[in-house]
Design a protein around this motif. Structure first.
Motif, PDB file in Angstrom:
ATOM      1  N   GLN A 242      -2.729   4.211   7.660  1.00 17.95           N
ATOM      2  CA  GLN A 242      -3.920   5.044   7.816  1.00 17.95           C
ATOM      3  C   GLN A 242      -3.569   6.525   7.723  1.00 17.95           C
ATOM      4  O   GLN A 242      -4.306   7.319   7.120  1.00 17.95           O
ATOM      5  CB  GLN A 242      -4.603   4.752   9.151  1.00 17.95           C
ATOM      6  N   GLU A 259      -5.565  -2.559   2.711  1.00 18.15           N
ATOM      7  CA  GLU A 259      -6.589  -3.045   3.643  1.00 18.15           C
ATOM      8  C   GLU A 259      -6.659  -4.568   3.612  1.00 18.15           C
ATOM      9  O   GLU A 259      -6.799  -5.223   4.658  1.00 18.15           O
ATOM     10  CB  GLU A 259      -7.945  -2.452   3.270  1.00 18.15           C
ATOM     11  N   LYS A 263      -5.864  -7.085   6.837  1.00 20.38           N
ATOM     12  CA  LYS A 263      -6.983  -7.919   7.297  1.00 20.38           C
ATOM     13  C   LYS A 263      -6.659  -9.408   7.170  1.00 20.38           C
ATOM     14  O   LYS A 263      -6.974 -10.204   8.065  1.00 20.38           O
ATOM     15  CB  LYS A 263      -8.231  -7.587   6.490  1.00 20.38           C
TER      16      LYS A 263
END
Length: 313
Positions: A242, A259, A263
Motif C-alpha cells: 500500500q 490486490e 485477497k
C-alpha cells in the motif's frame, strides 16, 4: 561405463521425474487456477508451451482451471474501430460499445483459440464466460480517488467494468469432473442482465477463492515490482504494498495483480504466485521443483504464501 550404460541425457530426464514425485503426490487432486495473459498470448511458441503445461497438469491428477486475459487484443480491436482507450489504476474505462467489443474478443476469438491450443496438445477443454450457466454474477466496480490538493474523495465511473459478486463453483466442478479443462473468459453478468468486463486477474482470484484452490498463478509479461531505481523488490507485505502504491512506485496493471494476490490468500487460497509467462514452462518449474532452485533460476516474480501473508521473490 560399459557399452550398455544409459544415455546421460535420458538418465537426467529420469532423475527429473523422480525429483518431481513428491510434488506430484502433494498436488494430486488439487485445483490450480491459472491466469494467462499479457503479450505472451500472441506468441505461438509460448501459447503451445502453455497448453502443453496445462494438459500435463491434468494428466498427473491436478485440476487446472484457466482464466485468460486479452487486454492487448482488446486494445488492438478498439484502435481498429477508432475507439480510444482510457485507463484508471490499470483498469480500462468501458463504455457499452467497448463492453460489446471486449466480449467479442474475449469470449470469441481468444477463448476459442486457447481451447484449440489445449486440444492440439492432447487435452480436452471447454470455453465459457461468467455468463454461461450463471457462473459469475457481477456488480459494477466502483473506484474512488482522492484529490491531492483539496483532499476531496471523488467516485470514478469506469462504465461497464465489473467485479465478481458471486461465483457458482458447481459450473467448474462439473466440467473438471467430466475430465475437461475449463477455459474462462473474464466476462460477468449483472442482475439486470448487463454485461460487465472484469479484470482477468480479479476474475482469476475470485474463481480461485470460490474453488479453495491450492494455487493461484498469475502469468504475466513483466518481471515483477520494481523500485524507483529499477531494482526488483523481493520482500513485500500488504502494508508495504500500500505504501508503494501511495508513493507511485506500484502503478498501472500491477495494482490489481497485487490486490488479487492478497485477497485470494485471505479468502482461503493456499498460495498465490506471479510468474513471468514469457519464460518457457515457468509454471512447471515452480510446481515441480524446490523453491530454492526456482528462486535461484529467477523464474518467480512475486509469491504470496499463506499463512505468512508475505510476498517473496
Amino acid at each position: 561405463m560399459t557399452d550398455h550404460a544409459p544415455d546421460p541425457a535420458m538418465l537426467a530426464k529420469a532423475e527429473t521425474l523422480t525429483d518431481a514425485l513428491p510434488y506430484l503426490q502433494r498436488y494430486a487432486g488439487k485445483t490450480f487456477v491459472v491466469k494467462y495473459g499479457g503479450h505472451a498470448m500472441g506468441d505461438a511458441t509460448l501459447a503451445r508451451n502453455f497448453a502443453q503445461d496445462i494438459v500435463l497438469l491434468k494428466a498427473v491428477g491436478i485440476n487446472p482451471v484457466v482464466v485468460h486475459g486479452g487486454g492487448p487484443q482488446i486494445g488492438a480491436m478498439l484502435a481498429r474501430v477508432g475507439v480510444e482507450s482510457e485507463f484508471v489504476d490499470g483498469l480500462r474505462v468501458t463504455t457499452k460499445e467497448t463492453a460489446e467489443i471486449a466480449e467479442m474478443v474475449l469470449s470469441g476469438a481468444i477463448n476459442k483459440e486457447l481451447v484449440s491450443w489445449i486440444g492440439q496438445a492432447g487435452g480436452s477443454a471447454i470455453g465459457i464466460s461468467g455468463k454461461d450457466g450463471g457462473f459469475v454474477k457481477a456488480s459494477k466496480l466502483r473506484r474512488t480517488n482522492r484529490d491531492p490538493d483539496s483532499n476531496i474523495e471523488r467516485i470514478i465511473d469506469l462504465g461497464y467494468v465489473g467485479e465478481p459478486r458471486r461465483v457458482d463453483r458447481s459450473v467448474v466442478d462439473r466440467i473438471s469432473a467430466a475430465g475437461m479443462i475449463p477455459v474462462i473468459a473474464p466476462i460477468g453478468v449483472g442482475d439486470d442482465g448487463a454485461t460487465y468486463n472484469i479484470n482477468a486477474d480479479t476474475m482469476a482470484g475470485a474463481v480461485a477463492s470460490a474453488l479453495r484452490a491450492a494455487r493461484l498463478f498469475l502469468l504475466t509479461d513483466v518481471p515483477g515490482v520494481l523500485d524507483k531505481q529499477g531494482e526488483l523488490l523481493t520482500d513485500l507485505d500488504p502494508t508495504k504494498i500500500q505504501a508503494l502504491v501511495d508513493e507511485g512506485t506500484i502503478t498501472g496493471g500491477m495494482i490489481p495483480k497485487l490486490e488479487t494476490c492478497v485477497k485470494a490468500v485471505q479468502e482461503g487460497v493456499d498460495a498465490a504466485v506471479i510468474l513471468d509467462g514469457r519464460i518457457p514452462h515457468a509454471m512447471l518449474l515452480e510446481i515441480f521443483t524446490s523453491r530454492a532452485r526456482v528462486h535461484w533460476c529467477g523464474m518467480i516474480s512475486i509469491r504470496l504464501i499463506k499463512p505468512l501473508a508475505v510476498l517473496y521473490m
